[in-house]
Design a protein around this motif. Structure first.
Motif, PDB file in Angstrom:
ATOM      1  N   LYS A 127      61.888  83.555  71.815  1.00 33.00           N
ATOM      2  CA  LYS A 127      61.013  83.622  70.635  1.00 33.00           C
ATOM      3  C   LYS A 127      61.086  84.996  69.988  1.00 33.00           C
ATOM      4  O   LYS A 127      61.107  85.118  68.755  1.00 33.00           O
ATOM      5  CB  LYS A 127      59.572  83.304  71.056  1.00 33.00           C
ATOM      6  CG  LYS A 127      59.327  81.840  71.368  1.00 33.00           C
ATOM      7  CD  LYS A 127      57.871  81.582  71.708  1.00 33.00           C
ATOM      8  CE  LYS A 127      57.612  80.100  71.942  1.00 33.00           C
ATOM      9  NZ  LYS A 127      56.197  79.826  72.283  1.00 33.00           N
ATOM     10  N   LYS A 128      61.140  86.041  70.821  1.00 29.84           N
ATOM     11  CA  LYS A 128      61.218  87.405  70.299  1.00 29.84           C
ATOM     12  C   LYS A 128      62.545  87.638  69.580  1.00 29.84           C
ATOM     13  O   LYS A 128      62.596  88.264  68.515  1.00 29.84           O
ATOM     14  CB  LYS A 128      61.068  88.402  71.452  1.00 29.84           C
ATOM     15  CG  LYS A 128      61.027  89.857  70.994  1.00 29.84           C
ATOM     16  CD  LYS A 128      60.804  90.771  72.190  1.00 29.84           C
ATOM     17  CE  LYS A 128      60.771  92.241  71.727  1.00 29.84           C
ATOM     18  NZ  LYS A 128      60.550  93.160  72.881  1.00 29.84           N
ATOM     19  N   ALA A 129      63.615  87.099  70.142  1.00 28.82           N
ATOM     20  CA  ALA A 129      64.933  87.288  69.544  1.00 28.82           C
ATOM     21  C   ALA A 129      65.084  86.540  68.227  1.00 28.82           C
ATOM     22  O   ALA A 129      65.776  86.988  67.311  1.00 28.82           O
ATOM     23  CB  ALA A 129      66.010  86.823  70.521  1.00 28.82           C
ATOM     24  N   SER A 130      64.416  85.395  68.107  1.00 31.99           N
ATOM     25  CA  SER A 130      64.561  84.584  66.896  1.00 31.99           C
ATOM     26  C   SER A 130      63.526  84.910  65.831  1.00 31.99           C
ATOM     27  O   SER A 130      63.667  84.489  64.678  1.00 31.99           O
ATOM     28  CB  SER A 130      64.461  83.096  67.253  1.00 31.99           C
ATOM     29  OG  SER A 130      63.199  82.805  67.832  1.00 31.99           O
ATOM     30  N   ALA A 131      62.493  85.688  66.181  1.00 30.50           N
ATOM     31  CA  ALA A 131      61.405  85.973  65.230  1.00 30.50           C
ATOM     32  C   ALA A 131      61.900  86.704  63.990  1.00 30.50           C
ATOM     33  O   ALA A 131      61.417  86.481  62.876  1.00 30.50           O
ATOM     34  CB  ALA A 131      60.312  86.783  65.928  1.00 30.50           C
ATOM     35  N   THR A 136      66.248  80.119  57.719  1.00 31.89           N
ATOM     36  CA  THR A 136      65.618  78.802  57.602  1.00 31.89           C
ATOM     37  C   THR A 136      66.589  77.822  56.952  1.00 31.89           C
ATOM     38  O   THR A 136      67.121  78.074  55.873  1.00 31.89           O
ATOM     39  CB  THR A 136      64.333  78.886  56.763  1.00 31.89           C
ATOM     40  OG1 THR A 136      63.449  79.825  57.361  1.00 31.89           O
ATOM     41  CG2 THR A 136      63.659  77.525  56.681  1.00 31.89           C
ATOM     42  N   LEU A 137      66.837  76.737  57.630  1.00 33.08           N
ATOM     43  CA  LEU A 137      67.744  75.723  57.113  1.00 33.08           C
ATOM     44  C   LEU A 137      66.943  74.585  56.490  1.00 33.08           C
ATOM     45  O   LEU A 137      65.973  74.112  57.065  1.00 33.08           O
ATOM     46  CB  LEU A 137      68.631  75.180  58.234  1.00 33.08           C
ATOM     47  CG  LEU A 137      69.558  76.189  58.911  1.00 33.08           C
ATOM     48  CD1 LEU A 137      70.311  75.516  60.056  1.00 33.08           C
ATOM     49  CD2 LEU A 137      70.534  76.788  57.912  1.00 33.08           C
ATOM     50  N   LYS A 138      67.356  74.166  55.327  1.00 35.80           N
ATOM     51  CA  LYS A 138      66.687  73.071  54.645  1.00 35.80           C
ATOM     52  C   LYS A 138      67.589  71.849  54.641  1.00 35.80           C
ATOM     53  O   LYS A 138      68.798  71.957  54.463  1.00 35.80           O
ATOM     54  CB  LYS A 138      66.354  73.474  53.203  1.00 35.80           C
ATOM     55  CG  LYS A 138      65.369  74.634  53.086  1.00 35.80           C
ATOM     56  CD  LYS A 138      65.092  74.953  51.632  1.00 35.80           C
ATOM     57  CE  LYS A 138      64.111  76.113  51.499  1.00 35.80           C
ATOM     58  NZ  LYS A 138      63.847  76.460  50.077  1.00 35.80           N
ATOM     59  N   ASP A 139      66.972  70.694  54.846  1.00 34.93           N
ATOM     60  CA  ASP A 139      67.727  69.450  54.745  1.00 34.93           C
ATOM     61  C   ASP A 139      68.220  69.280  53.318  1.00 34.93           C
ATOM     62  O   ASP A 139      67.456  69.443  52.358  1.00 34.93           O
ATOM     63  CB  ASP A 139      66.851  68.252  55.123  1.00 34.93           C
ATOM     64  CG  ASP A 139      66.584  68.194  56.616  1.00 34.93           C
ATOM     65  OD1 ASP A 139      67.381  68.778  57.373  1.00 34.93           O
ATOM     66  OD2 ASP A 139      65.595  67.569  57.015  1.00 34.93           O
TER      67      ASP A 139
END
Length: 287
Positions: A127-131, A136-139
């Motif tokens: 979680k810390k690494a991805s924060a 953000t990927l959108k469909d």
């Protein structure tokens, strides 16, 4: 190799031209075609008196089939499972990433086996690494007119419709990125039957100098490659694991210096990772 009875079943008979051995496990006669004048197929003939008790053994290259023991040396030279000469574009582990020399197989354990406290620490670190990532990927479900007729075909079942929608969306996204055009090479990773490349080719119509390289690590049946007869499109299929694929050394790419567009409809997580590390040819465009 399936288990079978030592002798044919006492009642009933095999179909005409088929093997006379009764396969006990399947509760039916073997359905293999026999040679003219023979009663048993090659798989079961080794135990038959009429074949002089010649012994059949498992092929050491592929135990899914058997071979006469006295013909093993000859068989190994032509067996489809034999190791073939590696092409120039095969570079072992070129896309496998850096190897940690300190890592040993004993250190590799499944996440499910970690103690609860250690698993909690791992989740916190992830979680810390991805924060701080802004990814953000959108469909973005799109479509493409090249598949309109196929999508509206009333003969399609649910499965066919699902795949067609996925292929149409991929084509729509390729076009939106302005990658659907002439004078380039499309490399389809995990190509399977090659249907994604098929639809890209249809969408490009009469575009000039279009090459397709279909990468698949296993032999595939019912390929659609042979259906393409357009003089402006060239299809080439490479049977190789992406892990060992060096695009720079594929003849058409090193010779033509075409921009490359990587496409794929179905890749497992591991394959997706090595695709990202693949050594690209010059002047490339990735998707």
């Amino acid at each position: 190799m399936a288990a079978f009875a030592a002798t044919p079943r006492s009642t009933g008979s095999p179909a005409e031209g088929r093997c006379g051995y009764y396969v006990a496990k399947k509760k039916r006669f073997c359905r293999m075609v026999v040679a003219a004048g023979k009663r048993f197929c090659g798989e079961h003939a080794g135990a038959a008196e009429e074949e002089n008790a010649r012994k059949r053994i498992l092929c050491p290259l592929d135990p899914k089939h058997t071979v006469y023991e006295d013909q093993l040396a000859k068989h190994l030279k032509k067996c489809n499972a034999r190791e073939k000469p590696k092409p120039d574009f095969f570079v072992e582990d070129i896309n496998a990433g850096l190897k940690d020399e300190t890592e040993t197989p004993e250190q590799l354990v499944p996440i499910s086996s970690l103690p609860e406290e250690q698993l909690g620490n791992l989740i916190t670190k992830l979680k810390k690494a991805s924060a701080g990532l802004n990814s953000t990927l959108k469909d973005q479900i799109l479509s493409h007119p090249a598949l309109h007729d196929a999508l509206t075909d009333p003969k399609n079942g649910d499965s066919a419709t699902k795949h067609l929608k996925q292929q149409a969306s991929i084509l729509g996204n390729i076009e939106k990125l302005k990658l659907l055009g002439p004078r380039r090479c499309f490399v389809e990773f995990g190509a399977g039957k090659g249907k994604l490349s098929h639809w890209v080719d249809i969408a490009l119509k009469d575009a000039e100098e279009v090459h397709f390289i279909l990468v698949e690590k296993v032999t595939t049946r019912f390929k659609v490659d042979g259906k393409h007869r357009k003089k402006n499109s060239v299809f080439e299929r490479l049977q190789i694991d992406i892990q060992h694929l060096c695009l720079n050394k594929i003849p058409v790419l090193s010779r033509e210096k075409l921009p490359v567009v990587g496409i794929g409809k179905h890749l497992c997580g591991v394959a997706t990772g090595v695709t990202g590390d693949t050594t690209w040819a010059e002047s490339t465009s990735g998707l």
